[in-house]
Design a protein around this motif. Structure first.
Motif, mmCIF file in Angstrom:
data_model
loop_
_atom_site.group_PDB
_atom_site.id
_atom_site.type_symbol
_atom_site.label_atom_id
_atom_site.label_comp_id
_atom_site.label_asym_id
_atom_site.label_seq_id
_atom_site.Cartn_x
_atom_site.Cartn_y
_atom_site.Cartn_z
ATOM 1 N N THR A 183 1.555 1.876 4.004
ATOM 2 C CA THR A 183 1.018 1.356 5.216
ATOM 3 C C THR A 183 1.556 2.150 6.518
ATOM 4 N N TYR A 184 2.999 2.362 6.511
ATOM 5 C CA TYR A 184 3.652 2.722 7.765
ATOM 6 C C TYR A 184 3.109 4.470 7.822
ATOM 7 N N LEU A 199 2.777 10.613 -8.727
ATOM 8 C CA LEU A 199 1.588 9.968 -8.235
ATOM 9 C C LEU A 199 1.611 10.067 -6.739
ATOM 10 N N ASP A 200 0.340 10.790 -6.188
ATOM 11 C CA ASP A 200 0.248 10.577 -4.800
ATOM 12 C C ASP A 200 -0.917 9.687 -4.316
ATOM 13 N N VAL A 201 -0.674 9.065 -3.511
ATOM 14 C CA VAL A 201 -1.738 8.083 -2.904
ATOM 15 C C VAL A 201 -2.042 8.153 -1.339
ATOM 16 N N TRP A 202 -3.058 8.189 -0.908
ATOM 17 C CA TRP A 202 -3.317 8.202 0.579
ATOM 18 C C TRP A 202 -4.479 7.528 0.894
ATOM 19 N N ALA A 203 -4.559 7.003 2.123
ATOM 20 C CA ALA A 203 -5.542 6.267 2.779
ATOM 21 C C ALA A 203 -6.627 7.018 3.077
ATOM 22 N N GLN A 204 -7.808 6.891 2.685
ATOM 23 C CA GLN A 204 -9.107 7.909 2.767
ATOM 24 C C GLN A 204 -10.111 7.148 4.127
ATOM 25 N N ASN A 205 -10.169 5.993 4.087
ATOM 26 C CA ASN A 205 -11.285 5.241 4.994
ATOM 27 C C ASN A 205 -10.981 3.673 4.895
ATOM 28 N N PRO A 206 -10.525 3.126 6.199
ATOM 29 C CA PRO A 206 -10.154 3.859 7.265
ATOM 30 C C PRO A 206 -8.650 4.743 7.125
ATOM 31 N N LYS A 207 -8.497 5.703 7.605
ATOM 32 C CA LYS A 207 -7.240 6.726 7.677
ATOM 33 C C LYS A 207 -6.387 5.893 8.215
ATOM 34 N N ARG A 208 -6.407 4.993 9.322
ATOM 35 C CA ARG A 208 -5.733 4.254 9.959
ATOM 36 C C ARG A 208 -5.335 3.000 9.144
ATOM 37 N N THR A 209 -4.231 2.854 8.744
ATOM 38 C CA THR A 209 -3.838 1.701 7.679
ATOM 39 C C THR A 209 -3.833 0.222 8.638
ATOM 40 N N GLN A 210 -3.288 0.334 9.845
ATOM 41 C CA GLN A 210 -3.593 -0.944 10.791
ATOM 42 C C GLN A 210 -5.079 -1.490 10.596
ATOM 43 N N GLU A 211 -5.962 -0.696 10.306
ATOM 44 C CA GLU A 211 -7.503 -1.039 10.321
ATOM 45 C C GLU A 211 -7.790 -1.691 8.784
ATOM 46 N N TRP A 212 -6.877 -1.681 7.894
ATOM 47 C CA TRP A 212 -7.342 -2.528 6.379
ATOM 48 C C TRP A 212 -7.065 -3.964 6.685
ATOM 49 N N THR A 269 4.098 4.970 -21.758
ATOM 50 C CA THR A 269 3.304 4.516 -20.508
ATOM 51 C C THR A 269 4.221 4.324 -19.298
ATOM 52 N N VAL A 270 3.671 4.823 -18.104
ATOM 53 C CA VAL A 270 4.306 4.988 -17.005
ATOM 54 C C VAL A 270 3.965 4.007 -16.066
ATOM 55 N N TYR A 271 4.553 2.977 -15.366
ATOM 56 C CA TYR A 271 4.394 2.128 -14.297
ATOM 57 C C TYR A 271 4.659 2.494 -12.876
ATOM 58 N N GLN A 272 3.809 2.325 -12.079
ATOM 59 C CA GLN A 272 4.196 2.611 -10.541
ATOM 60 C C GLN A 272 3.507 1.590 -9.836
ATOM 61 N N TYR A 273 4.311 1.011 -8.902
ATOM 62 C CA TYR A 273 3.933 -0.035 -7.802
ATOM 63 C C TYR A 273 3.848 0.242 -6.595
ATOM 64 N N LEU A 274 2.625 -0.074 -6.165
ATOM 65 C CA LEU A 274 2.166 0.393 -4.502
ATOM 66 C C LEU A 274 2.104 -0.960 -3.462
ATOM 67 N N PRO A 275 2.860 -1.115 -3.018
ATOM 68 C CA PRO A 275 2.649 -2.223 -1.816
ATOM 69 C C PRO A 275 1.822 -1.949 -0.700
ATOM 70 N N VAL A 276 0.775 -2.659 -0.277
ATOM 71 C CA VAL A 276 -0.261 -2.242 0.817
ATOM 72 C C VAL A 276 -0.061 -3.446 1.671
ATOM 73 N N ALA A 277 0.186 -3.349 2.864
ATOM 74 C CA ALA A 277 -0.018 -4.316 3.955
ATOM 75 C C ALA A 277 -1.543 -4.490 4.155
ATOM 76 N N ILE A 278 -1.786 -5.910 4.507
ATOM 77 C CA ILE A 278 -3.167 -6.259 5.001
ATOM 78 C C ILE A 278 -3.267 -6.800 6.228
ATOM 79 N N PHE A 279 -3.888 -6.525 7.256
ATOM 80 C CA PHE A 279 -3.845 -6.889 8.532
ATOM 81 C C PHE A 279 -5.048 -7.875 9.030
ATOM 82 N N SER A 280 -4.760 -8.929 9.756
ATOM 83 C CA SER A 280 -6.108 -9.762 10.465
ATOM 84 C C SER A 280 -6.925 -8.750 11.215
ATOM 85 N N ALA A 281 -8.040 -9.422 11.718
ATOM 86 C CA ALA A 281 -8.950 -8.757 12.377
ATOM 87 C C ALA A 281 -8.307 -8.724 13.893
#
Length: 246
Positions: free
Chosen positions: A64-65, A83-96, A220-232
């Motif tokens: 998120t940061y 493993l590479d992960v990126w925000a695609q839409n919205p690209k601004r993660t504060q809008e998730w 088997t390989v495990y990876q964990y990805l925390p993602v913040a979720i915002f209010s409107a």
């Protein structure tokens, strides 16, 4: 001397006598006792409460940061699965936000650090990926935990047919192959969600020695990805202010 000035003078004399008494007392304890006697019991200072963080910001997420993150696992000595992960839409993660559609992309690749990346494939330890799945776990203010997002696929179905593959799956070695998924959509989440953790599970076949078909082992390989979720409201408050027209 007029009667009007007698009271202020007496007050000044009394204050001066108290100051003199304090000055001749020896030791900090005696001075403190005298001050307490005059002023009453001391009042303990109460620290001001720290400003409360929004739930989304309290959910720690490098993704998120930064808007993207690279996660790495060693599948053998000097053999790195990335493993590479990126925000695609919205690209601004504060809008998730919980109710919005959230699109991210990801890629999986492997690097054999024993040889140069531009070495031919026969000099590298090959890694094939035969399956990938993503599950989710929400963090909610209500204390509930749900799994609203699920993803599972054979990597060979996610890439063009001319990509290098075998019965063990899709080849991941850099410059010769890799798994690239540009868009994966997370739909609506419970309204009180302030964070979500994605678990990536990747089944891979790892070559023990370069150019040795008999040396492959599965894991088997495990990876964990925390993602913040915002209010409107948080998303609206963080939106960039339009620049004024000259």
């Amino acid at each position: 001397m007029s009667p009007r000035r007698s009271l202020p003078l007496r007050t000044a004399v009394a204050a001066g006598g108290l100051a003199l008494s304090l000055a001749v007392l020896s030791g900090c304890t005696q001075v403190a006792d005298m001050i307490n006697t005059v002023q009453g019991e001391p009042v303990s200072a109460v620290p001001a409460p720290a400003p409360s963080e929004s739930p989304a910001m309290a959910f720690n997420s490098q993704f998120t940061y930064d808007g993207s993150v690279a996660l790495s696992s060693d599948v053998a000595q000097d053999l790195e699965l990335r493993l590479d992960v990126w925000a695609q839409n919205p690209k601004r993660t504060q809008e998730w936000t919980a109710d919005a559609e959230k699109t991210f992309g990801f890629a999986v690749n492997v690097h054999d650090n024993r040889v140069d990346e531009k070495s031919v494939l026969s000099q590298k330890r090959r890694v094939f990926i035969s399956s990938i799945s993503i599950t989710s776990q929400t963090a909610q203010t209500s204390g509930q935990v749900q799994s609203p997002f699920q993803f599972s696929a054979d990597p060979r179905t996610l890439v063009p047919s001319d990509t290098i593959r075998s019965d063990r799956g899709l080849l991941l070695n850099s410059f010769q192959g890799g798994l690239y998924v540009p868009e994966t959509v997370i739909h609506g989440l419970p309204v009180d969600t302030y964070g979500m953790t994605l678990e990536f599970a990747m089944t891979v076949w790892v070559e023990g020695n370069a150019n040795d078909d008999a040396s492959f082992m599965q894991q088997t390989v495990y990876q964990y990805l925390p993602v913040a979720i915002f209010s409107a409201d948080q998303a609206q408050a963080s939106a960039p202010t339009p620049s004024a027209t000259p």
